[in-house]
Every structure is written in structure tokens, then in C-alpha cells.
Design a protein around this motif. Structure first.
Motif, PDB file in Angstrom:
ATOM      1  N   PHE A 113       3.958   0.222   3.749  1.00 15.67           N
ATOM      2  CA  PHE A 113       5.234   0.569   3.120  1.00 15.67           C
ATOM      3  C   PHE A 113       5.078   1.806   2.239  1.00 15.67           C
ATOM      4  O   PHE A 113       5.914   2.713   2.262  1.00 15.67           O
ATOM      5  CB  PHE A 113       5.733  -0.614   2.292  1.00 15.67           C
ATOM      6  N   PHE A 114       3.998   1.856   1.474  1.00 18.14           N
ATOM      7  CA  PHE A 114       3.694   2.999   0.618  1.00 18.14           C
ATOM      8  C   PHE A 114       3.592   4.284   1.437  1.00 18.14           C
ATOM      9  O   PHE A 114       4.183   5.317   1.084  1.00 18.14           O
ATOM     10  CB  PHE A 114       2.391   2.706  -0.114  1.00 18.14           C
ATOM     11  N   THR A 115       2.875   4.236   2.544  1.00 20.19           N
ATOM     12  CA  THR A 115       2.721   5.433   3.382  1.00 20.19           C
ATOM     13  C   THR A 115       4.043   5.814   4.053  1.00 20.19           C
ATOM     14  O   THR A 115       4.329   7.003   4.224  1.00 20.19           O
ATOM     15  CB  THR A 115       1.637   5.219   4.445  1.00 20.19           C
ATOM     16  N   THR A 116       4.844   4.814   4.422  1.00 25.22           N
ATOM     17  CA  THR A 116       6.148   5.109   5.027  1.00 25.22           C
ATOM     18  C   THR A 116       7.028   5.885   4.054  1.00 25.22           C
ATOM     19  O   THR A 116       7.684   6.865   4.425  1.00 25.22           O
ATOM     20  CB  THR A 116       6.848   3.809   5.446  1.00 25.22           C
ATOM     21  N   LEU A 117       7.043   5.447   2.794  1.00 24.14           N
ATOM     22  CA  LEU A 117       7.813   6.164   1.782  1.00 24.14           C
ATOM     23  C   LEU A 117       7.325   7.594   1.622  1.00 24.14           C
ATOM     24  O   LEU A 117       8.124   8.537   1.523  1.00 24.14           O
ATOM     25  CB  LEU A 117       7.730   5.432   0.446  1.00 24.14           C
ATOM     26  N   LEU A 118       6.007   7.780   1.605  1.00 23.01           N
ATOM     27  CA  LEU A 118       5.447   9.119   1.419  1.00 23.01           C
ATOM     28  C   LEU A 118       5.730  10.018   2.624  1.00 23.01           C
ATOM     29  O   LEU A 118       5.944  11.221   2.466  1.00 23.01           O
ATOM     30  CB  LEU A 118       3.942   9.030   1.162  1.00 23.01           C
ATOM     31  N   LEU A 158      12.748  -0.946   4.967  1.00 22.89           N
ATOM     32  CA  LEU A 158      13.389  -2.184   4.502  1.00 22.89           C
ATOM     33  C   LEU A 158      12.792  -3.388   5.207  1.00 22.89           C
ATOM     34  O   LEU A 158      12.546  -4.433   4.581  1.00 22.89           O
ATOM     35  CB  LEU A 158      14.893  -2.109   4.757  1.00 22.89           C
ATOM     36  N   PHE A 159      12.532  -3.258   6.506  1.00 21.00           N
ATOM     37  CA  PHE A 159      11.892  -4.349   7.243  1.00 21.00           C
ATOM     38  C   PHE A 159      10.530  -4.687   6.643  1.00 21.00           C
ATOM     39  O   PHE A 159      10.179  -5.859   6.489  1.00 21.00           O
ATOM     40  CB  PHE A 159      11.735  -3.959   8.715  1.00 21.00           C
ATOM     41  N   LEU A 160       9.756  -3.643   6.299  1.00 19.72           N
ATOM     42  CA  LEU A 160       8.444  -3.875   5.698  1.00 19.72           C
ATOM     43  C   LEU A 160       8.557  -4.606   4.370  1.00 19.72           C
ATOM     44  O   LEU A 160       7.737  -5.479   4.052  1.00 19.72           O
ATOM     45  CB  LEU A 160       7.707  -2.543   5.508  1.00 19.72           C
ATOM     46  N   LEU A 188       8.664  -9.258 -10.228  1.00 15.88           N
ATOM     47  CA  LEU A 188       9.786  -8.465 -10.726  1.00 15.88           C
ATOM     48  C   LEU A 188       9.756  -7.054 -10.153  1.00 15.88           C
ATOM     49  O   LEU A 188      10.775  -6.535  -9.684  1.00 15.88           O
ATOM     50  CB  LEU A 188       9.743  -8.420 -12.257  1.00 15.88           C
ATOM     51  N   ASP A 189       8.588  -6.417 -10.194  1.00 19.61           N
ATOM     52  CA  ASP A 189       8.439  -5.076  -9.636  1.00 19.61           C
ATOM     53  C   ASP A 189       8.755  -5.072  -8.145  1.00 19.61           C
ATOM     54  O   ASP A 189       9.419  -4.169  -7.631  1.00 19.61           O
ATOM     55  CB  ASP A 189       7.015  -4.571  -9.878  1.00 19.61           C
ATOM     56  N   ALA A 190       8.292  -6.106  -7.441  1.00 22.89           N
ATOM     57  CA  ALA A 190       8.580  -6.212  -6.002  1.00 22.89           C
ATOM     58  C   ALA A 190      10.073  -6.339  -5.747  1.00 22.89           C
ATOM     59  O   ALA A 190      10.609  -5.753  -4.793  1.00 22.89           O
ATOM     60  CB  ALA A 190       7.834  -7.408  -5.417  1.00 22.89           C
ATOM     61  N   ALA A 191      10.774  -7.099  -6.606  1.00 25.94           N
ATOM     62  CA  ALA A 191      12.219  -7.256  -6.436  1.00 25.94           C
ATOM     63  C   ALA A 191      12.954  -5.940  -6.661  1.00 25.94           C
ATOM     64  O   ALA A 191      13.891  -5.604  -5.928  1.00 25.94           O
ATOM     65  CB  ALA A 191      12.736  -8.317  -7.407  1.00 25.94           C
ATOM     66  N   VAL A 192      12.516  -5.175  -7.663  1.00 25.86           N
ATOM     67  CA  VAL A 192      13.130  -3.866  -7.923  1.00 25.86           C
ATOM     68  C   VAL A 192      12.922  -2.934  -6.735  1.00 25.86           C
ATOM     69  O   VAL A 192      13.841  -2.223  -6.308  1.00 25.86           O
ATOM     70  CB  VAL A 192      12.548  -3.257  -9.215  1.00 25.86           C
ATOM     71  N   ILE A 193      11.717  -2.936  -6.185  1.00 24.97           N
ATOM     72  CA  ILE A 193      11.443  -2.102  -5.013  1.00 24.97           C
ATOM     73  C   ILE A 193      12.293  -2.558  -3.832  1.00 24.97           C
ATOM     74  O   ILE A 193      12.789  -1.735  -3.049  1.00 24.97           O
ATOM     75  CB  ILE A 193       9.940  -2.154  -4.675  1.00 24.97           C
ATOM     76  N   GLY A 194      12.454  -3.863  -3.682  1.00 24.63           N
ATOM     77  CA  GLY A 194      13.302  -4.371  -2.602  1.00 24.63           C
ATOM     78  C   GLY A 194      14.732  -3.878  -2.722  1.00 24.63           C
ATOM     79  O   GLY A 194      15.352  -3.477  -1.732  1.00 24.63           O
TER      80      GLY A 194
END
Length: 310
Positions: free
Chosen positions: A148-153, A115-117, A80-86
């Protein structure tokens, strides 16, 4: 002057609104991703990785209420959390491209990469179930989540309103080295966890090389992180935010080592310690990534751009 991630924050009020919205979105997504990785770690240590035998649904349902227990809940909530992040990644990409004329040129591309990640991460998530938690896929799943986490940061730190002092000098390259070492060490930790190497080594003297590699791998990120803290304190007039980030990284490093020692001595028998160990490692990586981006921006503040009219 060509705009880049490292240039100082020069913008008009009209540009501020989409930038601020995107910055808030990416930081919220980063926090959600950190929580997602912690839940993923809890799913693994609680042997809940196959609690939902199918994918992407769970027992063929969006909410498997009749089969719900702690293990099923962990795996279901992880998805569920992964879907929200997507959905957040889709929104981030759409907003970035829609407002591309008032945003840095790199931002839509970076958002698309994020988004690709997420899509790739979803594929790996499905494979972890269909391939019955194969260790290399599980490790790749963690590695992609960290990327993905580092890309966001990186995106968020690049959009922060920040005016450097031009004193960072070599700090960006030291912190970048620390971030790379922490990332690689996190992958080694994921490999240890996905193969249950600690249990295998203690129980049957197998996979001790994998476990010992993770133990020895503590040295490079520890030395690099300590170097960041020391150089930050020895650098006069360093931006207060950079100094705070260095202090945060130092504190997280001490906590991470303590958690690592505790999980080793307790043979991974205390699940919350194992989950905290991975979460703090991800947080340490994040602090080094943000420090690196801001330090690069700070260093760029010392670069004098010649006036073409002269």
C-alpha cells in the motif's frame, strides 16, 4: 497520444487543481503509513499486539480510558492511525473517480487498488488479533502495508511536475530490482520478527535458518542499491532530483545496515533500534520506488513520438 504513468507532465491549468490535491493527499497518506508501520513495529516489540483483546474496538470502547497504559495505547493508536488512513483511501478513490475526466485514465484504477489494499489490510489486522498473532498473518499484514505504501508513492511520483532529461538509460531497471529486493528483505525481516527468530536462535538454537536467511538476504538489496548510487553519479546530466534520491537511498542503506548490526548484537533488547530498523527499511523501499517512477519518466523523455501528419 495515449496517456500513461510514464509520459511527461503536460496539462492545462484546469487539470492542475485536482492533480495537485490528489498528489498532496497521497504523499500525506504515505507519511501516515510509514508512521503506522513504525507504530506497528513498536506494538510488536513491546508485546502489545494483544493489548486490546477484541477488534475493531478496544475493550469494547472507542477509547479505552480506564484500561489505558503504554501497551494499550500503542495498539489503540495503531488502529486509530489505520482508520484515518482508511478514510483517506476512501476520499482518494472518490475524488479520483469524480474528477476522472480531467485526470490520467490510470489514476481512478490505481486509487481503487489502494482502497482494496486498505480493506484487505484491515481484515488482516483483525485476524492478527483473533488468530493470536499468528506469524504468517502478521507477516502478510506487514507485506500488505508495504505494498500500500509503495502504491501511494507510485501515484504521487507519477503526478509530480517533472520534466526528465532523457539520461536515465538503464537506471529504472536497476532501481526497480533494488526496490523488489528491499521489499522481499523486509518480508524476511517481518518473518524474523513475527516468529521471534533471533531470540529463538540465540536461546534454543531454533529458527536459525529464518534468521540466517534474513542476514544473507542483505546482499542483493545492498548490491542493487549501491549500483543505483554509482550509476546515478556516473550518468552525466542526470536530473538533480534523481541524484538526490540516489544519495538519500545510499544514506538510508548505510543507516539500515548499522541498525541491523546493532539490533543483532544487542539481541533486540533495545526496542527503539528495532523500530528504527523497520522504519528505515520502509523508507529505503520508498526512495527506490520514487526513483524508479521518476527514472522511467525520465527515460521516456528520450522517446521521440513521430508526428502523424508527416
Amino acid at each position: 497520444m495515449t496517456e500513461s504513468v510514464l509520459h511527461q507532465d503536460v496539462r492545462t491549468p484546469e487539470d492542475s487543481q485536482p492533480r495537485d490535491k490528489i498528489r498532496r493527499l497521497v504523499f500525506r497518506m504515505a507519511i501516515a503509513t510509514l508512521i503506522l508501520m513504525a507504530i506497528g513495529s513498536a506494538t510488536r516489540v513491546m508485546n502489545a499486539g494483544l493489548a486490546c483483546p477484541d477488534w475493531p474496538l478496544c475493550y469494547g470502547q472507542l477509547v479505552p480510558s480506564s484500561q489505558m497504559n503504554l501497551q494499550v495505547f500503542l495498539e489503540w493508536f495503531h488502529r486509530l492511525d489505520a482508520a484515518v488512513i482508511g478514510l483517506g483511501a476512501i476520499a482518494l478513490t472518490a475524488v479520483s473517480w469524480w474528477n476522472r475526466r480531467s485526470l490520467p485514465t490510470w489514476l481512478p484504477i490505481a486509487s481503487t487498488f489502494a482502497l482494496f489494499l486498505v480493506i484487505f489490510q484491515g481484515v488482516l489486522g483483525g485476524l492478527t488479533v483473533t488468530q493470536l498473532l499468528r506469524f504468517d498473518i502478521v507477516t502478510a499484514h506487514l507485506g500488505t502495508a508495504l505494498l500500500f505504501f509503495t502504491t501511494l508513492l507510485v501515484i504521487g511520483a507519477a503526478l509530480l511536475p517533472y520534466q526528465g532529461t532523457g539520461t536515465a538509460s538503464k537506471l529504472p531497471w536497476i532501481s526497480l530490482s533494488a526496490a523488489i529486493f528491499v521489499y522481499l528483505q523486509s518480508l524476511l525481516g517481518g518473518l524474523v520478527g513475527s516468529q521471534w527468530a533471533l531470540h529463538q536462535c540465540f536461546g534454543a538454537q531454533e529458527l536459525c535458518t529464518v534468521m540466517n536467511s534474513h542476514i544473507a538476504g542483505v546482499i542483493p538489496p545492498t548490491v542493487a542499491t549501491i549500483a543505483v548510487v554509482v550509476f546515478a553519479w556516473r550518468t552525466p546530466a542526470l536530473h538533480p532530483l534523481l541524484r538526490k534520491l540516489a544519495n538519500l537511498a545510499g544514506g538510508l542503506l548505510v543507516l539500515q545496515i548499522a541498525l541491523g548490526v546493532a539490533t543483532f548484537r544487542l539481541h533486540l533488547q533495545v526496542e527503539p533500534l528495532t523500530v528504527a530498523h523497520q522504519a528505515v527499511g520502509a523508507a529505503l523501499l520508498g526512495s527506490m520506488v520514487v526513483f524508479t517512477v521518476l527514472a522511467l519518466r525520465d527515460r521516456n523523455a528520450s522517446v521521440v513520438v513521430p508526428d502523424p501528419s508527416l
